[in-house]
Scaffold this active site. Structure first.
Site, PDB file in Angstrom:
ATOM      1  N   TYR B 165      33.584 -86.063 -23.204  1.00 27.41           N
ATOM      2  CA  TYR B 165      33.367 -84.635 -23.016  1.00 27.41           C
ATOM      3  C   TYR B 165      34.650 -83.825 -22.889  1.00 27.41           C
ATOM      4  CZ  TYR B 165      28.401 -83.819 -23.050  1.00 27.41           C
ATOM      5  OH  TYR B 165      27.113 -83.646 -23.452  1.00 27.41           O
ATOM      6  N   GLU B 251      19.439-113.208 -12.269  1.00 25.23           N
ATOM      7  CA  GLU B 251      19.267-112.298 -13.398  1.00 25.23           C
ATOM      8  C   GLU B 251      18.613-110.983 -13.000  1.00 25.23           C
ATOM      9  OE1 GLU B 251      17.206-113.933 -16.792  1.00 25.23           O
ATOM     10  OE2 GLU B 251      16.832-111.974 -17.658  1.00 25.23           O
ATOM     11  N   ASP B 303      15.703-116.153 -16.141  1.00 22.76           N
ATOM     12  CA  ASP B 303      14.402-116.433 -16.741  1.00 22.76           C
ATOM     13  C   ASP B 303      14.523-117.608 -17.708  1.00 22.76           C
ATOM     14  OD1 ASP B 303      13.218-114.345 -15.429  1.00 22.76           O
ATOM     15  OD2 ASP B 303      13.271-112.975 -17.138  1.00 22.76           O
TER      16      ASP B 303
END
Lengths: 422, 422
Positions: B165, B251, B303
C-alpha cells in the site's frame, strides 16, 4: 510552536505527513478521551442497569420472545435431567416421546430497536420420536443432550468437531450435530457457552487489561507484540481490571500489529482487540465482557467497505443464526471510528489506493442500507450512501501510503482529538 | 494391579476405554521420555554443531548453492547502501543500471539429503532498467529496496500488505511487491525476517516454556487455556528457557485446546504449539528457534491424510517458494507421532469415523511417495503406502469417538510409553 521541545525523531519526511500539523499535544487529546470515557461509563452504567431490569416483557411487545441465559454447569445438568424426567413421564402416561423445539427460522426472528439486537419470537414445534419424518432428528437431539450431560459431569470443554466425532454414524455430517446443538441451547434456555461447547479461538488482545484465564493472571501490557490469544471458554475468564479510556476494536491483524508494536496503548491508554477478520464467538463474548465489566466505550477500526460495516454489525447486534443468544454475544453502542467512506477524501487517500467496488459489493452495500441497525444511526446511513454512490472502497492498510506509522502517529490520534466517531 | 491406588474418577465408562489397561504409571512413561529427550539432545547438539560448521561447500556438490543469513538491521542497511553505490558506479562508468537477481524457479531448486532440506542453486539473471521487458520490475526492485531501507532506519516491522500500500500505483497488485520482496531477500543474502517484513501471526504456544517477546517475559504455563499468540517478529523473541522433555507440534486447534485445557504439559512436561492448519512463517521460525535453543525432540500430531504429512514436511524441510531461506525456516528431525494410517486399525477407530479419500487425496498421497523427504524415511513410506492402499483418512478428532479426553488420557500417553513415533 514546538520550539524548545525536543523532537523525538529526525526523520525529514515527518513534517510533510498530511494533517500532522493539526495534531494537538497528547495531553489535550487525553483530556478529550477522559471526558468521553467518563460520560460513556455513566451512560453505560445507567443503560446497563436498565439492561438488567429491562426484559422483553417490559417492552410490552405484541408477542412473547425467547431469550437464553448464561447458566452454571450444574443448572444445565439439572435442566437436562428434568427434561428427561418430563419425557419419561410423557411416555409412561401414554403420550409418547417428543421434544418441544423452539423455532430458529428467520420468520421467528425480530430486530428490537429498544434493545438494539435481533431476538427470537416464541414459536416452537414438536419433534416426536414416533414419526418417520422426525425420528432421526429426535434421536440426534437425545444423543446431544446425553453428550452435554457428560460434559457437565466432567466439567470440560469441547469443540463442535469433537461433538460430531463422538457419534459419526448417527450424525452423518457435522451440520446435523451443529444444528441440533443450537436447538438444545434454545430448549434448555441457556447460551451455547453454558453447554461447554466452544468455538475455535482466533482473537488476540493487547494493552491496558489484566484478567484471569483459567486461574492464571494475564497482564496484557506485558504480552510483547504477539498479544494474548483470547480464550475459547469465556466462563473461565474473570477479574478484569483496566486503566484504559477506551477499547479499540480492529478488524484486521495487520493494523493490530502496527498498533501493538508501536505500543499505541501506552500513548493513549486503551485495550486493543481483533478477531482477525470475521468475528468469532469467543472474541464477541470477550468484547462484551470487557465492555460490561469495565464500562469502557468501544471504538471500531474497520475497512471502508460493506464487509467492514457488516463486521461491526455482528459485534454490535448479532448474527441471525445465533439470534437466540443475542443478549450475550452483542456489545451495545460500538462507535464507528474509521476507516469511513468520508475519510477517503478528508484524508486525501490517493486514487490508486482506493479500489472500485464490485457489483456484489454494491449490492451488499445497498442491502445494508435497508437493515434496521444501520437505519437507526443517521450518520451510518450517510456514510454508507456515500460509499455506494462513489463506488469506492479502501482497506485500513491504505493509510500506509503516507508512511507505515501514519495510522498510529497521525490518523488515530487526530480521530480521537476530533472525537470523530459515529 | 491398581489395587490400593485411589481412583481419580468415578466415571463408569473409563475402564472400558480401549487400551487404557495397557497404560503404565506416569512415572514409567516419564523415565522413557527423559531417556529420549537426553539422547535427542545429545544427538542434536552434535548434529547442530555439525549444522553450524557444515556448509553447502563442505558437501562438495557439483554446483554452487545460495543461502541467506539472518542479518542485523544495520547489516541489511549497509548491504542496501553498498548495492546502491555499486549501481551508481556502474551507471557512472557507462555500464548502465541493472540488478543481478538470483533465480528462485523450481529448475534452480534442489533437495539436499545431507541437509534434509530444499536449497537454491546459484543461477541468477540480470534485470536491466534500460530494457522495455524489465524496466517495470527493476523499478519495483529499486522501490522495495528504498522501503526496506526506511524500515532499517526506523527499526519497525510491517506486513507485506503495508508494503504494497505504500505505492499501489507502481506495484498494481500485491503479488508483484511480494515477489520482488523475496528477490530482494535473495539479493541481499538475508532472510525475509531480517528485512523486518513479517507475516500475519496465527500460531499459539502453551506449556513449559518461558521466553521474552519484545522485552516482556512470558511464562507459557500461565497462559490459561488460550495460550500465548506466537509473535510475528522472531528477532524480538529471546531468552528461551524450559524444563520440557519434548515439543508437541499439533496440526489443529481443536486438539490443541483439549491438551491445553487438560494441562497435558503438567502431566508430561512439554511445550505445545500449533499454527491452526497450514504452517505460517512465524510459527515455523518459532518452532525452529525452540528446537535449536532448547535441544528438545519434536513430536508431531497431525491428521491421518496426505495434507497432515504435507504440513509435517513444510515444518521439516521447507516450502518450495521460500527455498532460499530453508536453513532458517525448517526444523530438522521432526518425529511423526500420529495420527498415522496404521493407528486406525491399531486403535480400532470405527469405520464410520474414517473418511474415504477423494481422487485428489489419493493423487496427492501418491505424489508424496515420490518426494525425497518421504523416501528417506522408510517408516513414512510404509505408512503412506498403507494410506493410499486402504484409501482411508481420519482426523485427530476421530479419537473423540472413545470419549472427549481419549486423546489426552490414553492415546498420547500410550504413544509416548511405547515410543511409537517414526
Amino acid at each position: 510552536m514546538a520550539d524548545g521541545k525536543k523532537r523525538r525523531r529526525t526523520d525529514p519526511t515527518e513534517n510533510s505527513l498530511p494533517f500532522k500539523n493539526k495534531l494537538k499535544p497528547d495531553s489535550v487529546i487525553l483530556e478529550t478521551l477522559k471526558e468521553f470515557s467518563t460520560s460513556s461509563s455513566a451512560s453505560s452504567s445507567s443503560s446497563s442497569a436498565a439492561d438488567k431490569t429491562l426484559t422483553l416483557q417490559d417492552l410490552s411487545l405484541p408477542f412473547r420472545c425467547r431469550e437464553v441465559a448464561d447458566l452454571s454447569l450444574s443448572s444445565v445438568q439439572s435442566n437436562i435431567e428434568s427434561l428427561a424426567r418430563k419425557i419419561a413421564h410423557s411416555i409412561l402416561t401414554g403420550n409418547g416421546f417428543a421434544f418441544d423445539v423452539p423455532s430458529r427460522s428467520s420468520a421467528n426472528q425480530l430486530y428490537v430497536p429498544e434493545l438494539d439486537r435481533i431476538v427470537l419470537k416464541d414459536k416452537s414445534s414438536l419433534r416426536p420420536f414416533g414419526n418417520i419424518s422426525t425420528v432421526r432428528k429426535s434421536t440426534i437431539t437425545a444423543r446431544i443432550l446425553e453428550l452435554i450431560h457428560q460434559l457437565c459431569l466432567k466439567g470440560i470443554h469441547v469443540t463442535k468437531r469433537d461433538l460430531f466425532y463422538t457419534d459419526v454414524k448417527l450424525f452423518k455430517d457435522q451440520t446435523q450435530s451443529d444444528t441440533v446443538l443450537d436447538d438444545v441451547s434454545c430448549m434448555l434456555g441457556c447460551t451455547r457457552s453454558s453447554l461447554n461447547v466452544v468455538a475455535a479461538e482466533k482473537g488476540v488482545v493487547v494493552g491496558r487489561l489484566i484478567f484471569s484465564d483459567n486461574g492464571d493472571v494475564i497482564d496484557c501490557t506485558k504480552m510483547g507484540m504477539g498479544g494474548k490469544a483470547i480464550p475459547p471458554n469465556i466462563d473461565r475468564v474473570g477479574d478484569m481490571q483496566s486503566d484504559a479510556l477506551f477499547i479499540l476494536l480492529v478488524e484486521k491483524d495487520a493494523a493490530y500489529m502496527r498498533l501493538a508494536e508501536d505500543r499505541f496503548y501506552n500513548r493513549f491508554p486503551c485495550i486493543i482487540v481483533t478477531a482477525k477478520g470475521q468475528p468469532d464467538v469467543s472474541t464477541r463474548l470477550f468484547l462484551r465482557k470487557m465492555k460490561m465489566e469495565l464500562k469502557l466505550p468501544v471504538l471500531a477500526l474497520v475497512d471502508s467497505d460493506p464487509y467492514g460495516l457488516k463486521i461491526l454489525s455482528v459485534y454490535g447486534c448479532g448474527s441471525k443464526n445465533m439470534s437466540y443468544d443475542s443478549a450475550h454475544l452483542t456489545t451495545p453502542d460500538i462507535k464507528w471510528l474509521g476507516v469511513r467512506p468520508s475519510d477517503l477524501d478528508k484524508y486525501k487517500i490517493p486514487e490508486q489506493c482506493r479500489l472500485p467496488m464490485t457489483e456484489q459489493d454494491i449490492k451488499t452495500g445497498k442491502d445494508m442500507l435497508e437493515e434496521d441497525f444501520v437505519k437507526k444511526n443517521p450518520g451510518w446511513v450517510e456514510e454508507l450512501t456515500l460509499m455506494v454512490k462513489t463506488k469506492q472502497k479502501a482497506e485500513i492498510q491504505a493509510l500506509s501510503t503516507f508512511g507505515f506509522q501514519y495510522l498510529s502517529e497521525v490518523y488515530l490520534p487526530l480521530k480521537l482529538q476530533q472525537k470523530d466517531w459515529l
